[in-house]
Each structure stands twice: as structure tokens, then as C-alpha cells.
Enzyme design. Structure first.
Site, PDB file in Angstrom:
ATOM      1  N   MET A  30      -4.763  -7.007  -5.393  1.00 31.74           N
ATOM      2  CA  MET A  30      -4.039  -7.410  -6.597  1.00 31.74           C
ATOM      3  C   MET A  30      -2.574  -7.672  -6.239  1.00 31.74           C
ATOM      4  SD  MET A  30      -5.859  -5.450  -9.707  1.00 31.74           S
ATOM      5  CE  MET A  30      -5.039  -3.893  -9.576  1.00 31.74           C
ATOM      6  N   HIS A  37      -2.545  -2.541   2.759  1.00 28.47           N
ATOM      7  CA  HIS A  37      -3.174  -3.867   2.749  1.00 28.47           C
ATOM      8  C   HIS A  37      -3.051  -4.534   4.119  1.00 28.47           C
ATOM      9  CE1 HIS A  37      -1.989  -3.649  -1.685  1.00 28.47           C
ATOM     10  NE2 HIS A  37      -3.302  -3.744  -1.701  1.00 28.47           N
ATOM     11  N   GLN A  61      -9.987  -5.052 -15.342  1.00 26.95           N
ATOM     12  CA  GLN A  61     -10.110  -3.673 -14.875  1.00 26.95           C
ATOM     13  C   GLN A  61      -9.002  -2.751 -15.395  1.00 26.95           C
ATOM     14  OE1 GLN A  61      -9.853  -5.132 -10.663  1.00 26.95           O
ATOM     15  NE2 GLN A  61      -8.729  -3.244 -10.314  1.00 26.95           N
ATOM     16  N   ASP A 150      -9.036   4.301  -2.347  1.00 20.07           N
ATOM     17  CA  ASP A 150      -9.859   4.173  -3.545  1.00 20.07           C
ATOM     18  C   ASP A 150     -11.301   4.464  -3.136  1.00 20.07           C
ATOM     19  OD1 ASP A 150      -7.828   3.440  -5.364  1.00 20.07           O
ATOM     20  OD2 ASP A 150      -7.767   1.466  -4.437  1.00 20.07           O
ATOM     21  N   VAL A 176      -3.620   4.663   4.751  1.00 18.24           N
ATOM     22  CA  VAL A 176      -2.356   4.596   5.494  1.00 18.24           C
ATOM     23  C   VAL A 176      -1.330   5.424   4.713  1.00 18.24           C
ATOM     24  CG1 VAL A 176      -0.571   3.066   6.401  1.00 18.24           C
ATOM     25  CG2 VAL A 176      -2.943   2.295   6.317  1.00 18.24           C
TER      26      VAL A 176
END
Ligand code: PAF
Length: 289
Positions: A30, A37, A61, A150, A176
Site C-alpha cells: 500500500m 518492503h 480493507q 503481518d 525487519v
């Protein structure tokens, strides 16, 4: 790197690559990219001939009281970071492009959603599974990369890929962390300076719990107390949940054994943070990986 904003252009390009039998690594995000990422992108770059990054803040969501409008966005910065990571295609559709009309079909996730974040975010994983179904069909990836931060999302995506027979290899990638242990997240920028200092207690409480398990404790309730007490004494954050489940099934446990997840969510004034550790717990005293 090519930036593509329409589904049609993305599909045309992907079909060309598929006809040349190229492997495609896909990192759905997102945006407001952080090191977590970038780690996914690096892995995708190592494993595949082509890397596709999507940036789409998916309205489906977010619940009505959640942070859709304040979710951080910075496309120009994301674009240059993606360029540096060697991304080949950045798919950046608008909400109108992804959802031109109200959906006539959506994906309902039946299991693993009534716990952890799913419990306090009804409909969240249906929104995630619906957008991922669309993105998987648009990008046709060989491999898809998701962060273990997640962990519930990883478990749900595993179910989506298996149940809907997507020919995609799911690659879960380790969390991370900042130097002080705080898990990297786009939302960390919304912590007040004092909250940022307090937020280190999230990971500290999980590592203390791990040490307690290594010391022989196998009772989930006792371990949850260790975590809650530490968070309560070292932060003003409000605990949303402290849970221990089997992983990836996300079933409650009476006794810790096998692959388990210790997962927490804590609300600060403008942001709710999550963190977890996944452990292999053996029956014997001390046996934890
Ligand atoms: O993890 C995220 O950023 C989102 O849930 C995802 C997978 C990109 C779907 O919108």
C-alpha cells in the site's frame, strides 16, 4: 522501471512476459515503502527475472473508523526507492481503476479471521483477499512476497492461494526491525516522540516471553501475563490483544508445543502497532527455536 496505471496495460505487458516464460516476482504493497518492503523487493529481485511492485491503498480493507484517509502516502519517494531496488514494473492503479463500480463478487475468508487483527477489524481480511485475488489475476506472478510482520495475513494468503489454486509460490519474509527492535512499519511515523520511545517494549515483551518459554514455561496464560505486564509497566499504550496460537492454523492452545505464534497489538494515540514472533516449541524443557 515502467509505471503502469491501468489494468489493461499491466495485463498486456504481463502476457508478453509470460509468452517469453519469464519468472515474475510480485510484491503487493500500500506504498509509503520502508525497509521491510525493500527487503521483500530485494528477495524478489534475487529470485526472479522480472519484479512487479504494486502500490494501492485498498479502501476495501479499512473499516469505517480506520485510518484510510490518514494512511501515509508519498508516491514520488516510493517511485525512486522502487527504482533503486531494480523494480521492472510499478503498478499504481487508482481506486476507480480497481473498483470502477460496486463489486458484484467479493472474497470471504472463512477461517483464521476471528482472532488477532481480524477480531477487531471485521471485514479486513475479506478486503485483503478480494484485492489480492484481483492483483494476482492481473500480475500472474510466479512468486508473491509477504512480510511475516503481518503473520495473520500470511496465513490468510496461504489459504487463498491453496483454496483458489493460484499457481503462485508464497514467500514469507522475516520481520525487519529498527536497531532498538521496533518492527518497521509505514505507520511508525504516526507515533509521537514519547510513544516512539515506549514502543520498544513491544519487541522486548516478546523476547522476554521467549526467554520465559526457554526457561520451561508452557502455559499460554502465564506467558501472556508476562507480555501484558511488561507492556503495561513500560508504555501508555492500550493493549488491543496479546495472544498465543498454533501457526499457521491460528487455533487456541492449552499448552505450548509445535509451531506457535506470540502476537500483540497495542494502540497508541494515533496508531495501532502489531508485532509477533513465531517459535518452534518442543515438549522438553528449554527446547525453543
Ligand atoms: O500488506 C499490505 O500492505 C496489504 O494488506 C496488501 C497485501 C498490499 C493488500 O492490500
Amino acid at each position: 522501471m515502467r509505471v503502469i496505471t491501468t489494468i489493461q496495460d499491466m495485463q498486456t505487458e504481463i502476457l508478453k512476459l509470460k509468452s517469453q516464460s519469464k519468472s515474475i516476482g510480485f510484491v503487493p504493497t500500500m506504498g509509503f515503502l520502508h525497509e521491510g518492503h525493500l527487503t521483500l523487493l530485494k528477495r524478489a529481485r534475487e529470485d526472479n527475472e522480472i519484479v512487479v511492485l504494486s502500490i494501492f491503498v485498498n479502501p476495501l480493507q479499512f473499516g469505517p473508523t480506520e485510518d484510510f484517509s490518514t494512511y501515509p502516502r508519498d508516491f514520488e519517494r516510493d517511485q525512486s526507492l522502487a527504482e533503486c531496488e531494480g523494480v521492472d514494473y510499478l503498478f499504481y492503479p487508482s481506486a476507480k481503476e480497481m473498483y470502477p463500480h460496486s463489486s458484484s463478487v467479493s472474497v470471504i475468508v472463512q477461517e483464521r479471521t476471528d482472532v488477532l487483527c481480524g477480531k477487531s477489524r471485521p471485514g479486513h481480511f475479506n478486503g485483503v483477499a478480494t484485492v489480492l485475488t484481483k492483483l494476482f489475476n492481473i500480475v500472474l506472478p510466479t512468486r508473491a512476497y509477504f512480510g511475516k510482520k503481518d503473520a495473520q495475513q500470511v496465513a490468510v494468503v496461504e489459504g487463498l492461494i491453496t483454496d483458489f489454486n493460484f499457481p503462485i509460490e508464497l514467500i514469507p519474509v522475516d520481520i525487519v526491525r529498527e536497531e532498538d527492535g521496533l518492527a518497521k512499519s509505514s505507520r511508525n511515523v504516526n507515533l509521537l516522540p514519547d510513544e516512539r520511545r515506549q514502543a520498544v517494549v513491544l519487541f522486548k515483551s516478546l523476547t522476554t516471553a521467549k526467554e520465559t518459554i526457554e526457561g520451561g514455561e508452557r502455559n499460554p496464560r502465564a506467558i501472556k501475563n508476562v507480555i501484558s505486564n511488561l507492556i503495561g509497566s513500560e508504555s501508555n499504550g492500550e493493549i488491543d490483544y496479546v495472544e498465543i496460537y498454533s501457526y499457521p492454523q491460528l487455533k487456541a492452545l492449552d499448552y505450548l508445543e509445535g509451531t506457535c505464534i506470540l502476537a500483540i497489538a497495542v494502540k497508541f494515540s494515533k496508531v495501532r502497532l502489531i508485532d509477533n514472533i513465531i517459535l518452534e516449541v518442543s515438549h522438553e524443557f528449554g527446547g525453543v527455536k
